[in-house]
Design a protein around this motif. Structure first.
Motif, PDB file in Angstrom:
ATOM      1  N   UNK A 189       0.818  -1.220   0.000  1.00 34.87           N
ATOM      2  CA  UNK A 189       0.000   0.000   0.000  1.00 34.87           C
ATOM      3  C   UNK A 189       0.846   1.262   0.000  1.00 34.87           C
ATOM      4  N   UNK A 190       1.957   1.254   0.741  1.00 34.31           N
ATOM      5  CA  UNK A 190       2.773   2.461   0.890  1.00 34.31           C
ATOM      6  C   UNK A 190       3.944   2.519  -0.085  1.00 34.31           C
ATOM      7  N   UNK A 191       4.134   1.478  -0.888  1.00 30.08           N
ATOM      8  CA  UNK A 191       5.317   1.416  -1.745  1.00 30.08           C
ATOM      9  C   UNK A 191       5.317   2.466  -2.847  1.00 30.08           C
ATOM     10  N   UNK A 192       4.144   2.981  -3.220  1.00 33.11           N
ATOM     11  CA  UNK A 192       4.083   3.972  -4.293  1.00 33.11           C
ATOM     12  C   UNK A 192       4.432   5.381  -3.812  1.00 33.11           C
ATOM     13  N   UNK A 193       4.249   5.637  -2.519  1.00 34.08           N
ATOM     14  CA  UNK A 193       4.442   6.992  -2.012  1.00 34.08           C
ATOM     15  C   UNK A 193       5.592   7.124  -1.020  1.00 34.08           C
ATOM     16  N   UNK A 194       6.152   6.012  -0.565  1.00 26.92           N
ATOM     17  CA  UNK A 194       7.195   6.022   0.460  1.00 26.92           C
ATOM     18  C   UNK A 194       8.372   5.199  -0.040  1.00 26.92           C
ATOM     19  N   UNK A 195       9.513   5.859  -0.304  1.00 31.61           N
ATOM     20  CA  UNK A 195      10.674   5.155  -0.839  1.00 31.61           C
ATOM     21  C   UNK A 195      11.195   4.117   0.140  1.00 31.61           C
ATOM     22  N   UNK A 196      11.100   4.388   1.428  1.00 25.59           N
ATOM     23  CA  UNK A 196      11.531   3.429   2.436  1.00 25.59           C
ATOM     24  C   UNK A 196      10.671   2.169   2.391  1.00 25.59           C
ATOM     25  N   UNK A 197       9.346   2.351   2.308  1.00 23.05           N
ATOM     26  CA  UNK A 197       8.439   1.206   2.180  1.00 23.05           C
ATOM     27  C   UNK A 197       8.652   0.498   0.853  1.00 23.05           C
ATOM     28  N   UNK A 198       8.979   1.265  -0.174  1.00 21.22           N
ATOM     29  CA  UNK A 198       9.236   0.668  -1.482  1.00 21.22           C
ATOM     30  C   UNK A 198      10.449  -0.251  -1.442  1.00 21.22           C
ATOM     31  N   UNK A 199      11.483   0.163  -0.703  1.00 22.95           N
ATOM     32  CA  UNK A 199      12.657  -0.675  -0.560  1.00 22.95           C
ATOM     33  C   UNK A 199      12.328  -1.986   0.126  1.00 22.95           C
ATOM     34  N   UNK A 200      11.552  -1.915   1.206  1.00 25.87           N
ATOM     35  CA  UNK A 200      11.153  -3.132   1.915  1.00 25.87           C
ATOM     36  C   UNK A 200      10.270  -4.013   1.026  1.00 25.87           C
ATOM     37  N   UNK A 201       9.364  -3.381   0.294  1.00 27.30           N
ATOM     38  CA  UNK A 201       8.451  -4.122  -0.588  1.00 27.30           C
ATOM     39  C   UNK A 201       9.230  -4.870  -1.674  1.00 27.30           C
ATOM     40  N   UNK A 202      10.154  -4.176  -2.343  1.00 28.10           N
ATOM     41  CA  UNK A 202      10.936  -4.816  -3.392  1.00 28.10           C
ATOM     42  C   UNK A 202      11.834  -5.912  -2.840  1.00 28.10           C
ATOM     43  N   UNK A 203      12.390  -5.674  -1.652  1.00 29.56           N
ATOM     44  CA  UNK A 203      13.243  -6.670  -1.026  1.00 29.56           C
ATOM     45  C   UNK A 203      12.472  -7.961  -0.769  1.00 29.56           C
ATOM     46  N   UNK A 204      11.275  -7.830  -0.201  1.00 28.85           N
ATOM     47  CA  UNK A 204      10.470  -9.009   0.106  1.00 28.85           C
ATOM     48  C   UNK A 204       9.931  -9.666  -1.163  1.00 28.85           C
ATOM     49  N   UNK A 205       9.575  -8.852  -2.145  1.00 29.97           N
ATOM     50  CA  UNK A 205       9.092  -9.400  -3.413  1.00 29.97           C
ATOM     51  C   UNK A 205      10.194 -10.193  -4.105  1.00 29.97           C
ATOM     52  N   UNK A 206      11.420  -9.676  -4.057  1.00 35.30           N
ATOM     53  CA  UNK A 206      12.556 -10.373  -4.653  1.00 35.30           C
ATOM     54  C   UNK A 206      12.809 -11.694  -3.938  1.00 35.30           C
ATOM     55  N   UNK A 207      12.686 -11.694  -2.622  1.00 35.71           N
ATOM     56  CA  UNK A 207      12.884 -12.937  -1.875  1.00 35.71           C
ATOM     57  C   UNK A 207      11.814 -13.961  -2.210  1.00 35.71           C
ATOM     58  N   UNK A 208      10.594 -13.492  -2.396  1.00 39.27           N
ATOM     59  CA  UNK A 208       9.540 -14.408  -2.804  1.00 39.27           C
ATOM     60  C   UNK A 208       9.847 -15.038  -4.148  1.00 39.27           C
ATOM     61  N   UNK A 209      10.421 -14.232  -5.063  1.00 43.66           N
ATOM     62  CA  UNK A 209      10.799 -14.759  -6.373  1.00 43.66           C
ATOM     63  C   UNK A 209      11.913 -15.798  -6.246  1.00 43.66           C
ATOM     64  N   UNK A 210      12.859 -15.542  -5.337  1.00 42.03           N
ATOM     65  CA  UNK A 210      13.933 -16.513  -5.098  1.00 42.03           C
ATOM     66  C   UNK A 210      13.346 -17.834  -4.597  1.00 42.03           C
ATOM     67  N   UNK A 211      12.454 -17.762  -3.626  1.00 46.15           N
ATOM     68  CA  UNK A 211      11.851 -18.980  -3.075  1.00 46.15           C
ATOM     69  C   UNK A 211      11.060 -19.723  -4.138  1.00 46.15           C
TER      70      UNK A 211
END
Length: 316
Positions: free
Chosen positions: A160-182
């Motif tokens: 929800x916050x990834x579009x407006x908050x760069x800090x949340x975007x970093x966490x979102x991309x990090x977790x999304x990337x890990x999901x892709x790895x798994x």
């Protein structure tokens, strides 16, 4: 000399060579992400322990590499969480803008951690391609399936916050990337079960590493730009300049600066040269329009008399 107060402004005061300056509305605070960070850190720390133990027991490079990467994620989440808490603190005499810039630094560190993790995984994967070890694919698949749920579930906390908050975007991309790895590890394990090809384990780690690096590059670029006081994404500096210059009574514009105070707050300062004092409400309207049009929520405008000499080298 006249000056204009903006709604919600901290103060406004006169200037020696101009008509005055005023500040725009007090910036809005970002949404509290503490619950999201709390769940994210807890879930990922638990999964790191499970994945590392399983990787050591069965000798899976993909699981160990993913566990190491997830460990950097936990550290990244903790840094992002700490930065978000620092950003909520009020300005002080030493830090007059507050500590909101910590969120930008956390996003930059998050991006660097992703790239370093990708490099380490890719290096080991290349080494293992020529000498793959015998690992039980069924066990790998079970642990990786758990990782899909943990990582994608954590990513949803920040979506929800990834579009407006760069800090949340970093966490979102990090977790999304890990999901892709798994997910890739799961597919590789299934492939090993079907074909017996052991090289699929390091190949999956190598392929996903490339995908993660590609997705993290944009975060690295954006956070680095904000760290260097660049204009935030979504703000067209030329459009802002043209709009300010076209306001009634404005004869000139100089010293326009637009930068990020935090991952969610943008500031602007500008000098407007005018032939006469602005009409009542002029600065209030400008500040409100800049917030509505461009998301700039901390505005400082200085009005200058066109008949007075300008001390700035940028007046021309």
């Amino acid at each position: 000399m006249p000056h204009d107060h903006d709604a919600g402004s901290a103060h406004a005061s006169g200037h020696g060579h101009g008509f005055g300056h005023a500040h725009g509305p007090v910036e809005l605070s970002a949404r509290d992400l503490t619950p999201a960070f709390r769940w994210a850190v807890g879930l990922n720390a638990a999964y790191v322990l499970i994945e590392a133990a399983a990787g050591l027991l069965i000798g899976s490079l993909a699981l160990l590499a993913d566990a190491a990467h997830n460990l950097t994620d936990v550290a990244g989440l903790l840094a992002a969480w700490a930065a978000a808490e620092l950003a909520r603190r009020a300005p002080t005499a030493r830090y007059t803008y507050g500590l909101g810039r910590a969120t930008v630094l956390a996003a930059l560190l998050n991006a660097i951690a992703i790239m370093v993790g990708v490099g380490a995984v890719s290096w080991e994967a290349v080494r293992r391609l020529g000498d793959p070890i015998n690992t039980p694919p069924a066990a790998i698949a079970i642990v990786a399936l758990l990782g899909i749920g943990v990582n994608f579930g954590t990513a949803l906390l920040f979506r929800r916050d990834s579009r407006s908050d760069l800090n949340a975007r970093g966490a979102y991309l990090h977790m999304l990337a890990d999901g892709a790895v798994s997910l890739a590890v799961t597919l590789a394990a299934l492939g090993m079960m079907a074909t017996g090809w052991r090289w699929l384990d390091p190949a999956a780690a190598l392929g996903v590493g490339a995908v993660i690096a590609f997705s993290a590059f944009d975060l690295l670029r954006a956070s680095l730009r904000l760290s260097l006081d660049g204009v935030p994404e979504g703000v067209d500096a030329q459009e802002v300049r043209a709009w300010l210059a076209a306001q009634p009574g404005v004869r000139g514009l100089h010293d326009l600066h637009i930068w990020a105070l935090s991952a969610t707050r943008t500031a602007l300062t500008a000098h407007l040269v005018m032939a006469r004092p602005p009409a009542p409400g002029f600065l209030t309207r400008i500040a409100e329009e800049l917030r509505r049009r461009h998301g700039i929520d901390h505005v400082t405008i200085q009005i200058e008399d066109e008949n007075e000499p300008c001390a700035s080298a940028r007046c021309a």
